[in-house]
Design a protein around this motif. Structure first.
Motif, PDB file in Angstrom:
ATOM      1  N   GLU A 181      -7.503   7.270  15.186  1.00  0.00           N
ATOM      2  CA  GLU A 181      -5.596   6.759  14.582  1.00  0.00           C
ATOM      3  C   GLU A 181      -5.553   7.919  13.964  1.00  0.00           C
ATOM      4  O   GLU A 181      -7.061   8.371  12.337  1.00  0.00           O
ATOM      5  CB  GLU A 181      -4.998   5.720  14.366  1.00  0.00           C
ATOM      6  N   ALA A 182      -4.616   8.666  13.338  1.00  0.00           N
ATOM      7  CA  ALA A 182      -4.063  10.041  12.205  1.00  0.00           C
ATOM      8  C   ALA A 182      -3.387   8.725  11.165  1.00  0.00           C
ATOM      9  O   ALA A 182      -3.068   7.760  11.513  1.00  0.00           O
ATOM     10  CB  ALA A 182      -3.499  10.954  12.814  1.00  0.00           C
ATOM     11  N   TRP A 183      -3.069   9.322  10.054  1.00  0.00           N
ATOM     12  CA  TRP A 183      -2.652   9.007   9.369  1.00  0.00           C
ATOM     13  C   TRP A 183      -2.159   9.432   7.912  1.00  0.00           C
ATOM     14  O   TRP A 183      -2.510  10.920   7.810  1.00  0.00           O
ATOM     15  CB  TRP A 183      -3.984   8.419   8.033  1.00  0.00           C
ATOM     16  N   LEU A 184      -0.812   9.429   7.780  1.00  0.00           N
ATOM     17  CA  LEU A 184       0.605   9.881   6.719  1.00  0.00           C
ATOM     18  C   LEU A 184       0.687   9.117   5.637  1.00  0.00           C
ATOM     19  O   LEU A 184       0.129   7.857   5.827  1.00  0.00           O
ATOM     20  CB  LEU A 184       1.302   9.952   7.838  1.00  0.00           C
ATOM     21  N   ALA A 185       0.715  10.101   4.593  1.00  0.00           N
ATOM     22  CA  ALA A 185      -0.037   9.214   3.416  1.00  0.00           C
ATOM     23  C   ALA A 185       1.270   9.945   2.175  1.00  0.00           C
ATOM     24  O   ALA A 185       2.210  11.312   2.398  1.00  0.00           O
ATOM     25  CB  ALA A 185      -0.778   9.208   2.098  1.00  0.00           C
ATOM     26  N   ILE A 186       1.334   8.738   1.345  1.00  0.00           N
ATOM     27  CA  ILE A 186       2.339   8.803   0.081  1.00  0.00           C
ATOM     28  C   ILE A 186       2.020   8.697  -0.908  1.00  0.00           C
ATOM     29  O   ILE A 186       1.231   7.436  -0.914  1.00  0.00           O
ATOM     30  CB  ILE A 186       4.060   8.605   0.166  1.00  0.00           C
ATOM     31  N   VAL A 187       1.760   9.684  -1.979  1.00  0.00           N
ATOM     32  CA  VAL A 187       0.736   9.647  -3.119  1.00  0.00           C
ATOM     33  C   VAL A 187       1.346  10.073  -4.162  1.00  0.00           C
ATOM     34  O   VAL A 187       1.151  11.331  -5.048  1.00  0.00           O
ATOM     35  CB  VAL A 187      -0.281  10.008  -3.115  1.00  0.00           C
ATOM     36  N   PRO A 188       1.667   9.354  -4.881  1.00  0.00           N
ATOM     37  CA  PRO A 188       2.607   8.911  -6.567  1.00  0.00           C
ATOM     38  C   PRO A 188       1.892   9.094  -7.539  1.00  0.00           C
ATOM     39  O   PRO A 188       0.440   7.812  -7.384  1.00  0.00           O
ATOM     40  CB  PRO A 188       3.213   8.293  -6.610  1.00  0.00           C
ATOM     41  N   HIS A 224      -9.394  22.467 -15.099  1.00  0.00           N
ATOM     42  CA  HIS A 224      -9.096  21.383 -15.416  1.00  0.00           C
ATOM     43  C   HIS A 224      -7.348  20.172 -15.615  1.00  0.00           C
ATOM     44  O   HIS A 224      -6.968  21.176 -16.017  1.00  0.00           O
ATOM     45  CB  HIS A 224      -9.574  20.705 -17.298  1.00  0.00           C
ATOM     46  N   GLN A 225      -8.017  19.548 -15.218  1.00  0.00           N
ATOM     47  CA  GLN A 225      -7.195  18.133 -14.037  1.00  0.00           C
ATOM     48  C   GLN A 225      -7.785  16.807 -14.633  1.00  0.00           C
ATOM     49  O   GLN A 225      -8.629  16.677 -14.128  1.00  0.00           O
ATOM     50  CB  GLN A 225      -6.261  18.249 -12.783  1.00  0.00           C
ATOM     51  N   THR A 226      -6.257  16.202 -14.686  1.00  0.00           N
ATOM     52  CA  THR A 226      -6.953  14.142 -14.794  1.00  0.00           C
ATOM     53  C   THR A 226      -5.404  14.074 -14.109  1.00  0.00           C
ATOM     54  O   THR A 226      -4.653  13.737 -14.372  1.00  0.00           O
ATOM     55  CB  THR A 226      -7.047  13.589 -16.270  1.00  0.00           C
ATOM     56  N   TRP A 227      -6.207  13.043 -12.906  1.00  0.00           N
ATOM     57  CA  TRP A 227      -5.013  12.440 -12.190  1.00  0.00           C
ATOM     58  C   TRP A 227      -5.269  10.815 -12.676  1.00  0.00           C
ATOM     59  O   TRP A 227      -7.007  10.474 -12.746  1.00  0.00           O
ATOM     60  CB  TRP A 227      -5.475  12.144 -10.684  1.00  0.00           C
ATOM     61  N   GLU A 228      -4.049  10.230 -12.960  1.00  0.00           N
ATOM     62  CA  GLU A 228      -3.621   8.952 -13.255  1.00  0.00           C
ATOM     63  C   GLU A 228      -3.105   8.221 -12.659  1.00  0.00           C
ATOM     64  O   GLU A 228      -2.086   8.628 -12.173  1.00  0.00           O
ATOM     65  CB  GLU A 228      -3.515   8.288 -14.625  1.00  0.00           C
ATOM     66  N   SER A 229      -3.279   6.558 -12.449  1.00  0.00           N
ATOM     67  CA  SER A 229      -2.452   5.816 -11.953  1.00  0.00           C
ATOM     68  C   SER A 229      -1.906   6.064 -10.679  1.00  0.00           C
ATOM     69  O   SER A 229      -0.682   5.729 -10.263  1.00  0.00           O
ATOM     70  CB  SER A 229      -1.292   5.282 -12.655  1.00  0.00           C
ATOM     71  N   LEU A 230      -3.059   6.607  -9.777  1.00  0.00           N
ATOM     72  CA  LEU A 230      -2.463   6.680  -8.483  1.00  0.00           C
ATOM     73  C   LEU A 230      -2.080   5.483  -7.254  1.00  0.00           C
ATOM     74  O   LEU A 230      -2.814   4.661  -7.282  1.00  0.00           O
ATOM     75  CB  LEU A 230      -3.534   7.992  -7.248  1.00  0.00           C
ATOM     76  N   LEU A 231      -0.974   6.136  -6.762  1.00  0.00           N
ATOM     77  CA  LEU A 231      -0.675   4.950  -5.573  1.00  0.00           C
ATOM     78  C   LEU A 231      -0.769   5.766  -4.151  1.00  0.00           C
ATOM     79  O   LEU A 231      -0.192   6.489  -3.794  1.00  0.00           O
ATOM     80  CB  LEU A 231       0.304   3.909  -5.826  1.00  0.00           C
ATOM     81  N   PHE A 232      -2.285   4.927  -3.494  1.00  0.00           N
ATOM     82  CA  PHE A 232      -1.829   5.336  -2.151  1.00  0.00           C
ATOM     83  C   PHE A 232      -1.652   4.292  -1.031  1.00  0.00           C
ATOM     84  O   PHE A 232      -1.758   3.434  -0.480  1.00  0.00           O
ATOM     85  CB  PHE A 232      -3.365   5.712  -1.334  1.00  0.00           C
ATOM     86  N   LEU A 267       3.843  13.844  -6.770  1.00  0.00           N
ATOM     87  CA  LEU A 267       4.293  13.239  -5.489  1.00  0.00           C
ATOM     88  C   LEU A 267       4.470  14.453  -4.211  1.00  0.00           C
ATOM     89  O   LEU A 267       4.597  14.736  -4.368  1.00  0.00           O
ATOM     90  CB  LEU A 267       5.228  12.088  -5.352  1.00  0.00           C
ATOM     91  N   ASN A 268       3.015  13.772  -3.786  1.00  0.00           N
ATOM     92  CA  ASN A 268       2.706  14.486  -2.580  1.00  0.00           C
ATOM     93  C   ASN A 268       2.909  13.559  -1.371  1.00  0.00           C
ATOM     94  O   ASN A 268       3.092  12.413  -1.356  1.00  0.00           O
ATOM     95  CB  ASN A 268       1.326  15.192  -2.190  1.00  0.00           C
ATOM     96  N   VAL A 269       3.657  14.460   0.068  1.00  0.00           N
ATOM     97  CA  VAL A 269       3.341  13.634   1.259  1.00  0.00           C
ATOM     98  C   VAL A 269       1.479  14.397   2.102  1.00  0.00           C
ATOM     99  O   VAL A 269       2.039  15.941   1.847  1.00  0.00           O
ATOM    100  CB  VAL A 269       4.460  14.099   2.187  1.00  0.00           C
ATOM    101  N   ARG A 270       1.502  13.836   2.543  1.00  0.00           N
ATOM    102  CA  ARG A 270      -0.355  14.198   2.612  1.00  0.00           C
ATOM    103  C   ARG A 270      -0.602  13.612   4.163  1.00  0.00           C
ATOM    104  O   ARG A 270      -0.614  12.759   4.576  1.00  0.00           O
ATOM    105  CB  ARG A 270      -1.383  14.565   2.225  1.00  0.00           C
ATOM    106  N   THR A 271      -0.804  14.744   5.149  1.00  0.00           N
ATOM    107  CA  THR A 271      -2.028  13.890   6.062  1.00  0.00           C
ATOM    108  C   THR A 271      -3.710  14.599   6.136  1.00  0.00           C
ATOM    109  O   THR A 271      -4.095  15.308   4.862  1.00  0.00           O
ATOM    110  CB  THR A 271      -1.638  14.230   7.486  1.00  0.00           C
ATOM    111  N   TYR A 272      -4.426  14.381   6.991  1.00  0.00           N
ATOM    112  CA  TYR A 272      -5.794  14.628   6.772  1.00  0.00           C
ATOM    113  C   TYR A 272      -6.191  15.242   8.441  1.00  0.00           C
ATOM    114  O   TYR A 272      -6.057  14.871   9.156  1.00  0.00           O
ATOM    115  CB  TYR A 272      -6.936  13.521   6.559  1.00  0.00           C
ATOM    116  N   VAL A 273      -7.075  16.416   7.791  1.00  0.00           N
ATOM    117  CA  VAL A 273      -7.198  18.042   8.960  1.00  0.00           C
ATOM    118  C   VAL A 273      -8.750  18.134   8.934  1.00  0.00           C
ATOM    119  O   VAL A 273      -9.596  17.449   7.627  1.00  0.00           O
ATOM    120  CB  VAL A 273      -6.477  18.564   8.640  1.00  0.00           C
ATOM    121  N   HIS A 274      -9.714  18.539   9.607  1.00  0.00           N
ATOM    122  CA  HIS A 274     -10.251  19.361   9.204  1.00  0.00           C
ATOM    123  C   HIS A 274     -10.205  20.787  10.693  1.00  0.00           C
ATOM    124  O   HIS A 274      -9.414  21.438  11.116  1.00  0.00           O
ATOM    125  CB  HIS A 274     -12.094  19.138  10.242  1.00  0.00           C
TER     126      HIS A 274
END
Length: 246
Positions: A59-66, A25-33, A89-96
């Motif tokens: 278009e591809a997207w690169l993100a910082i998420v604290p 179980h986790q709770t993720w709060e106050s996310l900024l994308f 805080l993660n650095v992410r992109t989107y894939v399949h």
């Protein structure tokens, strides 16, 4: 073997709760994308075989998420003071993948809880990094700081979240970026897929007073030399986490 591509119906299907048992179980709060448009070919070069960059209108997207991690615990155990609440805080992109399953690829996940770093590296094979982190909330603003172990640069994100609005509509850019229920990781047995379940993000407009790109640079990307192209937030969700599968 031909590669399948994600469909809208397929993206929506992963919102459904899996039939198997979850493990955490986790709770993720106050996310900024914070998202930047990126060259798909540049992203593809960073991905392991078997994963393909996922794009929205080409278009591809690169993100910082604290964000805040709250109440983290195994399924059958209670939360533990001093252990279950921390920052990430993660650095992410989107894939399949080649089956057309859409998900997230993480370049790094900074965290200030050593046990969480060990657990994620050991059982989920995710690139968690030890970091000194803090988040102070005052008068509606959050000052979120992160300094990765072994690096002198400290990242500062100062943001506030407005009242929440309905979840993103299917087919929109916000839906493409936020509504992700799968992650992929590189394990000794090859690429594996992990799933989470939560209600659709209640999205919120985010005001941004301070940000930097240190996490992108640490992940090996160049400085975009511009503010984020897309900024959004969420007050958070309760999450069930499932084990990795093929």
């Amino acid at each position: 073997m031909p590669v399948s591509f994600p469909t809208l119906d397929g993206r929506l299907a992963f919102r459904e709760r899996p039939l198997r048992a979850h493990v955490m179980h986790q709770t993720w709060e106050s996310l900024l994308f914070l998202h930047w448009r990126w060259d798909p070919a540049d992203i593809q070069r960073t991905l392991p075989p078997g994963l393909h960059v996922d794009t929205f209108e080409g278009e591809a997207w690169l993100a910082i998420v604290p964000f805040y991690m709250r109440g983290i615990r195994p399924r059958f155990l209670p939360a533990v003071r001093g252990v279950s609440d921390f920052l990430e805080l993660n650095v992410r992109t989107y894939v399949h993948d080649e089956q057309g399953r859409p998900g997230v690829w993480f370049y790094s996940l900074d965290c200030n809880q050593p046990l969480a770093v060990w657990t994620a590296r050991t059982f989920f094979h995710l690139p968690y990094q030890h970091a000194r982190m803090s988040a102070e909330a005052s008068h509606g603003w959050i000052d979120y700081r992160c300094q990765r172990r072994g690096h002198s640069a400290e990242s500062l994100f100062r943001y506030s979240l407005a009242e929440t609005s309905p979840p993103a509509g299917p087919g929109t850019l916000a839906f493409f970026l936020a509504e992700r229920y799968l992650l992929f990781s590189q394990t000794p047995r090859g690429i594996r897929c992990g799933q989470v379940h939560h209600s659709p993000y209640p999205l919120a407009e985010a005001a941004l007073e301070a940000w930097d790109v240190n996490p992108l640079l640490q992940a090996g990307f160049s400085d975009p030399q511009r503010p984020p192209d897309h900024v959004i937030g969420s007050t958070g969700v309760d999450v069930a986490v499932y084990p990795l599968t093929a």
